[in-house]
Design an enzyme around this catalytic site. Sequence first.
Site, PDB file in Angstrom:
ATOM      1  N   ASN A  26       0.799  -1.229   0.000  1.00  0.00           N
ATOM      2  CA  ASN A  26       0.000   0.000   0.000  1.00  0.00           C
ATOM      3  C   ASN A  26       0.837   1.287   0.000  1.00  0.00           C
ATOM      4  O   ASN A  26       0.385   2.305  -0.522  1.00  0.00           O
ATOM      5  CB  ASN A  26      -1.007  -0.012   1.159  1.00  0.00           C
ATOM      6  N   GLU A  83       8.120   2.511  14.305  1.00  0.00           N
ATOM      7  CA  GLU A  83       8.809   3.171  13.206  1.00  0.00           C
ATOM      8  C   GLU A  83       8.648   4.665  13.401  1.00  0.00           C
ATOM      9  O   GLU A  83       7.700   5.106  14.059  1.00  0.00           O
ATOM     10  CB  GLU A  83       8.214   2.718  11.861  1.00  0.00           C
ATOM     11  N   LYS A 115      12.745  -6.592   0.797  1.00  0.00           N
ATOM     12  CA  LYS A 115      11.872  -7.297  -0.148  1.00  0.00           C
ATOM     13  C   LYS A 115      10.514  -6.595  -0.172  1.00  0.00           C
ATOM     14  O   LYS A 115       9.763  -6.654   0.795  1.00  0.00           O
ATOM     15  CB  LYS A 115      11.671  -8.755   0.275  1.00  0.00           C
ATOM     16  N   CYS A 144      -3.398   0.702   6.786  1.00  0.00           N
ATOM     17  CA  CYS A 144      -3.405  -0.109   8.009  1.00  0.00           C
ATOM     18  C   CYS A 144      -4.084   0.593   9.188  1.00  0.00           C
ATOM     19  O   CYS A 144      -4.797  -0.031   9.960  1.00  0.00           O
ATOM     20  CB  CYS A 144      -1.974  -0.447   8.392  1.00  0.00           C
ATOM     21  N   GLU A 199       4.739  -4.440  12.022  1.00  0.00           N
ATOM     22  CA  GLU A 199       3.745  -3.388  11.733  1.00  0.00           C
ATOM     23  C   GLU A 199       2.597  -4.073  11.012  1.00  0.00           C
ATOM     24  O   GLU A 199       2.695  -4.340   9.808  1.00  0.00           O
ATOM     25  CB  GLU A 199       4.365  -2.303  10.851  1.00  0.00           C
ATOM     26  N   VAL A 224      -1.557  -9.670   9.767  1.00  0.00           N
ATOM     27  CA  VAL A 224      -1.352 -10.391  11.030  1.00  0.00           C
ATOM     28  C   VAL A 224      -0.935 -11.853  10.786  1.00  0.00           C
ATOM     29  O   VAL A 224       0.047 -12.314  11.390  1.00  0.00           O
ATOM     30  CB  VAL A 224      -2.617 -10.305  11.926  1.00  0.00           C
ATOM     31  N   PRO A 225      -1.630 -12.603   9.897  1.00  0.00           N
ATOM     32  CA  PRO A 225      -1.210 -13.996   9.713  1.00  0.00           C
ATOM     33  C   PRO A 225       0.249 -14.127   9.272  1.00  0.00           C
ATOM     34  O   PRO A 225       0.968 -15.008   9.752  1.00  0.00           O
ATOM     35  CB  PRO A 225      -2.164 -14.512   8.624  1.00  0.00           C
TER      36      PRO A 225
END
Length: 496
Positions: free
Chosen positions: A159, A470, A182, A290, A256, A236-237
């Site tokens: 995003n 962050e 990455k 998020c 995050e 989350v997963p």
Amino acid sequence: MSSATGSFSLQQPLNYRGGARLQPADGGQVEEVYEPATGRVIAKLLCSGEKEVDLAVQSAKAAFKEWSQKSGMERCRVLLEAARIIREQRDEIATLETINNGKSIFEARVDIDISWQCLEYYAGLAGSLAGEHVQLPGGSFGYTRREPLGVCVGIGAWNYPFQIACWKAAPALACGNAMVFKPSPFTPISVVRLAEIFTKAGVPKGLFNVVQGGVATGQFLCQHPDVAKISFTGSVPTGIKIMEMAAKGIKPVTLELGGKSPLIIFSDCALENAVNGALMANFLTQGEVCCNGTRVFVERKILDTFTKEVVKRTQKIKIGDPLLEDTRMGALINRPHLDRVQNFIKQAKEQGAQVLCGGDLYVPDDPKLKNGFYMRPCVLGNCTDDMTCVKEEIFGPVMSILPFDTEEEVVERANNTKFGLAGGVFTRDIQKAHRVVAALNAGMCFINNYNVSPVELPFGGYKASGFGRENGRAAIEYYSQLKTVCVEMGDVESVF
Ligand SMILES: NC(=O)c1ccc[n+]([C@@H]2O[C@H](COP(=O)([O-])OP(=O)(O)OC[C@H]3O[C@@H](n4cnc5c(N)ncnc54)[C@H](O)[C@@H]3O)[C@@H](O)[C@H]2O)c1
Ligand SMILES: C[N+](C)(C)CCCC=O
């Protein structure tokens, strides 16, 4: 670079190692990269295998030796130069971001501004990173050294591709680390530009490398024995899997992750600001944010007035070609994601929510955009806390409105979620504002605004939204370690 929507295509390699773009040494899996605005394939992504990941880590390890020996002021100068080049290339980078992500050029430019500001901020801190001196008995003393960790891995979501890379690279490099990054395989393009800029600015070749790929490439990175830290932005997963891999190597992690944040509108708010805040909290980047405040709790006294105004303003949002100056909502990231968001809306209706506006697919008049991934921003009324649309992260332009009656009730309902990324409150009562944000279980809270991002302020989650921070001075803690040195000025008194 051709910048009109529907004309971009990329042939250059997308990996970056040792100061140059190159094809991965191994891998083999090929992914198509899309332009969301048109649904066209604009590049082919070669996913990196274990050998390429190792080469990138070794390249970073070699550069780390040189970079970690530099003084903070030397690092500061290089990071400032990188920030200057980003400013110089702002429009070009923003255009790449818009082409590959689908967000409006207006927003992409803001993302790039936040990116160079982040580099400037950590450049400013680099020269003052220090330990402390502690006096001990008999003239002895101790001191601490703030040292880098080594090779840090950054893994990003799609995003905010360029901004996420900067939020990780800036504090990492300021502290003297090297990085292998990455990006998401959906948005691989702009971060290679960042790697080129770092090289041009004077970082040692190999200090910042890019490996491209998806799950397998990410796993090779997380499991690599020479990686000292993993900073992850994503769902989350995946965050759970990253933490499991990091645990096996005792590697520190920053996570995050996602959210389902509350935005609380009290009846004593400045209504126009609250409406603006609700739009900012829900519709930036097609709602793929998020920290969005997607559970909009509205005090019942102003429910009708607020809802009417929010719906009116939502219907006016200009959707379409994201490269046009007046567009404010572009295309969602890809077809499967658009379908997923549509399913959430379908399920919301089945569960009794009322679509007050939008939620349907949008087909722009321009024929070149007809295969793009567009939808109209959606406001849902008649929502209750147990509906899926209120409980799960949709990651699309869908706002749920929920009435409330008392402060105590709304705080309890706002906190009744597994997530804890952000939260917001609109009220003119300053005591109430501070009382409510103090009671919210969320890492990033806003009073009388939403989704602004000063890089000076730490950003990160509570609960399932992750940990670590962050931005701000706080991020330094997550990219450095303390060494304590104890110095004896007298003789050794042995107990033996
Ligand atoms: N808290 C934040 O700062 C923040 C910011 C942006 C996005 N997000 C979250 O990101 C999510 C959307 O992004 P996404 O769909 O790209 O998330 P995702 O978890 O699917 O993927 C994120 C990244 O992880 C990689 N990955 C996937 N499986 C992996 C594995 N097993 N090992 C290593 N790497 C792996 C992906 O290739 C990608 O680069 C949303 O939940 C959103 O809330 C959080
Ligand atoms: C810049 N924003 C809008 C605060 C978004 C931060 C990154 C979350 O997805």
